[in-house]
Write an enzyme that holds these catalytic residues in place. Structure first.
Site, mmCIF file in Angstrom:
data_model
loop_
_atom_site.group_PDB
_atom_site.id
_atom_site.type_symbol
_atom_site.label_atom_id
_atom_site.label_comp_id
_atom_site.label_asym_id
_atom_site.label_seq_id
_atom_site.Cartn_x
_atom_site.Cartn_y
_atom_site.Cartn_z
ATOM 1 N N TYR A 47 30.891 89.043 45.513
ATOM 2 C CA TYR A 47 31.801 88.002 45.632
ATOM 3 C C TYR A 47 32.372 87.792 44.303
ATOM 4 O O TYR A 47 33.384 87.341 44.227
ATOM 5 C CB TYR A 47 31.010 86.851 46.435
ATOM 6 C CG TYR A 47 31.462 85.655 46.330
ATOM 7 C CD1 TYR A 47 32.437 85.159 47.202
ATOM 8 C CD2 TYR A 47 31.106 84.540 45.198
ATOM 9 C CE1 TYR A 47 32.990 83.968 47.230
ATOM 10 C CE2 TYR A 47 31.643 83.325 45.227
ATOM 11 C CZ TYR A 47 32.753 82.916 46.104
ATOM 12 O OH TYR A 47 33.367 81.688 46.224
ATOM 13 N N SER B 277 41.897 77.706 57.325
ATOM 14 C CA SER B 277 41.899 76.054 57.351
ATOM 15 C C SER B 277 41.231 75.420 58.619
ATOM 16 O O SER B 277 41.492 74.250 58.861
ATOM 17 C CB SER B 277 43.306 75.645 57.035
ATOM 18 O OG SER B 277 44.191 76.240 57.865
ATOM 19 N N THR C 280 45.229 79.513 54.125
ATOM 20 C CA THR C 280 44.542 80.339 55.107
ATOM 21 C C THR C 280 43.027 79.696 55.296
ATOM 22 O O THR C 280 42.511 78.872 54.452
ATOM 23 C CB THR C 280 44.422 81.642 54.193
ATOM 24 O OG1 THR C 280 43.905 81.478 53.047
ATOM 25 C CG2 THR C 280 45.827 82.346 54.196
ATOM 26 N N SER D 173 36.631 80.486 42.104
ATOM 27 C CA SER D 173 35.227 80.266 41.927
ATOM 28 C C SER D 173 34.784 80.151 40.726
ATOM 29 O O SER D 173 34.957 80.884 39.953
ATOM 30 C CB SER D 173 34.382 80.920 43.010
ATOM 31 O OG SER D 173 32.908 80.498 42.808
ATOM 32 N N GLY E 248 39.077 74.856 53.446
ATOM 33 C CA GLY E 248 40.420 74.987 53.837
ATOM 34 C C GLY E 248 40.960 73.950 54.604
ATOM 35 O O GLY E 248 42.196 73.505 54.608
#
Length: 263
Positions: free
Chosen positions: A153, A15, A13, A140, A20
């Site tokens: 986030y 990308s 996804t 992350s 991506g």
């Protein structure tokens, strides 16, 4: 050690650019047929033209906004069967914690987390039926070291670790593995804009990057931004048969930023 993904079909996804695009290119170079995803046909077509040379596997157009029911249907119709799903879609922006309203909290959760859950629900049953599959979530270092400048986030990336571990348990006992990859601050077009939100906009890029790492990521052991291809290398390995005993994990490509032996 050669990674061969010939005969496998993958979807990455978001990308069309950045991490991506690097992941999609890496999977295709290993021989997989890779679905290129973006919100518009135009962005997907342009990305495929740019990355199309030098790949062994085919590139497949899979446009659609996977945060919506309509977009999800578009993607699953284009790619009804997958062997490898890489949930890379995510948005981020610096924002003072007390200025994040309810709508923004929901937008971040629905984009960064719920879109990946929907895609997992769509494709995991088929992988279990065929007794082989790979599902990956691009998390992350912010999932375990929540940044003060964007806690919304960080929250979504922490949630992805839980989602990944949970779905690994749902797929237990067979040939399907589910993992997350903890990416550190990575050199993409988006990060340049983000860096300049936090450091002097008058600084040349190389100075701005060093200032950002020094002031906002001081624990990085490599003391530089990570290149997208470095994230892709880990994803390609985890997508391969060579990683058959690695599941339910959170694998770090963070430049040593998280000051812990385990996530």
């Amino acid at each position: 050690m050669r990674i061969d993904l010939s005969g496998k079909t993958a979807l990455v996804t978001a990308s069309t650019q950045g991490i991506g695009a690097a992941i999609a290119t890496g999977l295709a170079q290993a021989g997989a047929s890779v679905g290129i995803n973006g919100r518009s046909v135009g962005s997907v077509t342009a990305a495929m033209e740019k990355m199309g040379t030098g790949t062994e596997g085919a590139l497949l157009a899979a446009p659609g906004d996977v945060t919506t029911d309509e977009g999800l249907a578009q993607v699953t119709q284009a790619l009804p069967h997958l062997d490898i799903l890489v949930n890379n879609l995510g948005l981020y922006e610096a924002r003072p914690a007390l200025e994040i309203d309810d709508a923004e909290w929901r937008r971040y959760f629905e984009t960064n987390v719920l879109s990946a859950v929907r895609l997992t629900r769509a494709y995991l049953p088929g992988m279990i039926d065929q007794d082989w599959g790979r599902i990956l979530y691009i998390a992350s270092d912010s999932s375990v070291a929540i940044p003060a400048e964007m806690i919304h986030y960080g929250m979504t990336k922490t949630a992805l670790l839980a989602v990944s571990r949970g779905f690994a348990k749902a797929a237990a006992g067979g040939g399907v593995t589910v993992n997350s990859v903890l990416a550190g601050a990575t050199h993409t077009a988006g990060i340049e804009e983000f860096v300049y939100q936090l450091v002097d906009k008058q600084l040349p890029w190389e100075e701005a990057q060093r200032a950002f790492m020094r002031e906002h990521r001081p624990l990085s052991l490599i003391q530089r931004l990570i290149e997208p291809e470095e994230i892709a290398n880990m994803v390609v390995y985890l997508s391969s048969p060579l990683a058959s005993a690695t599941t339910g994990g959170a694998l770090r490509v963070d430049g040593g930023y998280v000051d812990s032996i385990l996530p």
